[in-house]
Motif scaffolding. Sequence first.
Motif, PDB file in Angstrom:
ATOM      1  N   ARG A  92      13.483  18.825  -3.924  1.00  0.00           N
ATOM      2  CA  ARG A  92      14.758  18.507  -4.550  1.00  0.00           C
ATOM      3  C   ARG A  92      14.936  16.997  -4.697  1.00  0.00           C
ATOM      4  NH1 ARG A  92      20.393  20.281  -2.064  1.00  0.00           N
ATOM      5  NH2 ARG A  92      20.238  18.227  -1.189  1.00  0.00           N
ATOM      6  N   TRP A  93      14.458  16.254  -3.702  1.00  0.00           N
ATOM      7  CA  TRP A  93      14.538  14.802  -3.762  1.00  0.00           C
ATOM      8  C   TRP A  93      13.737  14.274  -4.949  1.00  0.00           C
ATOM      9  CZ3 TRP A  93      11.030  10.749  -3.164  1.00  0.00           C
ATOM     10  CH2 TRP A  93      11.593   9.497  -2.944  1.00  0.00           C
ATOM     11  N   TRP A  94      12.520  14.790  -5.169  1.00  0.00           N
ATOM     12  CA  TRP A  94      11.695  14.334  -6.294  1.00  0.00           C
ATOM     13  C   TRP A  94      12.307  14.741  -7.624  1.00  0.00           C
ATOM     14  CZ3 TRP A  94       8.596  10.510  -6.139  1.00  0.00           C
ATOM     15  CH2 TRP A  94       7.898  10.223  -4.976  1.00  0.00           C
ATOM     16  N   GLU A 149      15.471  15.147  -8.274  1.00  0.00           N
ATOM     17  CA  GLU A 149      16.614  14.259  -8.494  1.00  0.00           C
ATOM     18  C   GLU A 149      16.152  12.875  -8.937  1.00  0.00           C
ATOM     19  OE1 GLU A 149      20.001  12.019  -5.929  1.00  0.00           O
ATOM     20  OE2 GLU A 149      19.428  14.019  -5.289  1.00  0.00           O
ATOM     21  N   THR A 150      15.058  12.408  -8.362  1.00  0.00           N
ATOM     22  CA  THR A 150      14.524  11.105  -8.740  1.00  0.00           C
ATOM     23  C   THR A 150      14.065  11.113 -10.193  1.00  0.00           C
ATOM     24  OG1 THR A 150      13.828  10.745  -6.454  1.00  0.00           O
ATOM     25  CG2 THR A 150      12.824   9.348  -8.122  1.00  0.00           C
ATOM     26  N   GLN A 153      17.419  11.498   3.745  1.00  0.00           N
ATOM     27  CA  GLN A 153      16.134  11.285   3.075  1.00  0.00           C
ATOM     28  C   GLN A 153      15.097  12.280   3.595  1.00  0.00           C
ATOM     29  OE1 GLN A 153      16.199   9.257   0.546  1.00  0.00           O
ATOM     30  NE2 GLN A 153      18.323   8.806   1.080  1.00  0.00           N
ATOM     31  N   PRO A 154      14.122  12.680   2.755  1.00  0.00           N
ATOM     32  CA  PRO A 154      13.169  13.720   3.158  1.00  0.00           C
ATOM     33  C   PRO A 154      12.257  13.293   4.309  1.00  0.00           C
ATOM     34  CG  PRO A 154      12.580  12.809   1.022  1.00  0.00           C
ATOM     35  CD  PRO A 154      13.906  12.237   1.388  1.00  0.00           C
ATOM     36  N   ARG A 194      22.651   9.767   0.991  1.00  0.00           N
ATOM     37  CA  ARG A 194      22.153  11.124   1.263  1.00  0.00           C
ATOM     38  C   ARG A 194      21.043  11.093   2.306  1.00  0.00           C
ATOM     39  NH1 ARG A 194      23.414  11.298  -3.933  1.00  0.00           N
ATOM     40  NH2 ARG A 194      21.480  10.701  -4.886  1.00  0.00           N
ATOM     41  N   TRP A 200      22.069   7.386  -3.682  1.00  0.00           N
ATOM     42  CA  TRP A 200      20.815   7.774  -3.028  1.00  0.00           C
ATOM     43  C   TRP A 200      20.809   7.374  -1.557  1.00  0.00           C
ATOM     44  CZ3 TRP A 200      16.492   5.062  -1.057  1.00  0.00           C
ATOM     45  CH2 TRP A 200      15.350   5.839  -0.880  1.00  0.00           C
ATOM     46  N   ASP A 222      16.618  15.830   3.711  1.00  0.00           N
ATOM     47  CA  ASP A 222      16.782  16.720   2.572  1.00  0.00           C
ATOM     48  C   ASP A 222      15.432  17.340   2.198  1.00  0.00           C
ATOM     49  OD1 ASP A 222      18.057  17.979   0.564  1.00  0.00           O
ATOM     50  OD2 ASP A 222      18.500  16.203  -0.622  1.00  0.00           O
TER      51      ASP A 222
END
Length: 125
Positions: A90-92, A94-95, A78-79, A76, A73, A86
């Motif tokens: 997509r970040w949420w 993936e979380t 970060q939003p 990568r 994490w 990112d």
Amino acid sequence: MRNARRSQSQLIAIGQNAPWVIASRLGALSRAASTPSARDVGELQRMVEEKWLALGDGWWQMAAQWWQWQAGWWLRPQPWLGPIGDDPLRWWQETMRAGDAVLASGLRPVARTVARNRRRLAGRK
């Protein structure tokens, strides 16, 4: 969706097998009553020991899964970094998948222990 099914299937397996194992053990304890045999005492000891072993194994597997996710994490974008970051959706997602993977890795030893106990106790007379 595949990851969500992983923890759901383990919870379902635990929910189906655990009541049977509990009823079987409580029945054996009530039959033993005041004079438990060596087999009954061994079952009581095993019952306590396996819970701690499954808890410890699940805890370590969850920690390893969490650290694995954390290591990837931080590498990568970060939003909240703006245009170079990112996509927040997509970040949420993936979380959420990572959270389910952590839960599934912790449930795996418990589901395995409960299923093994059901098979063992079902074959016992």
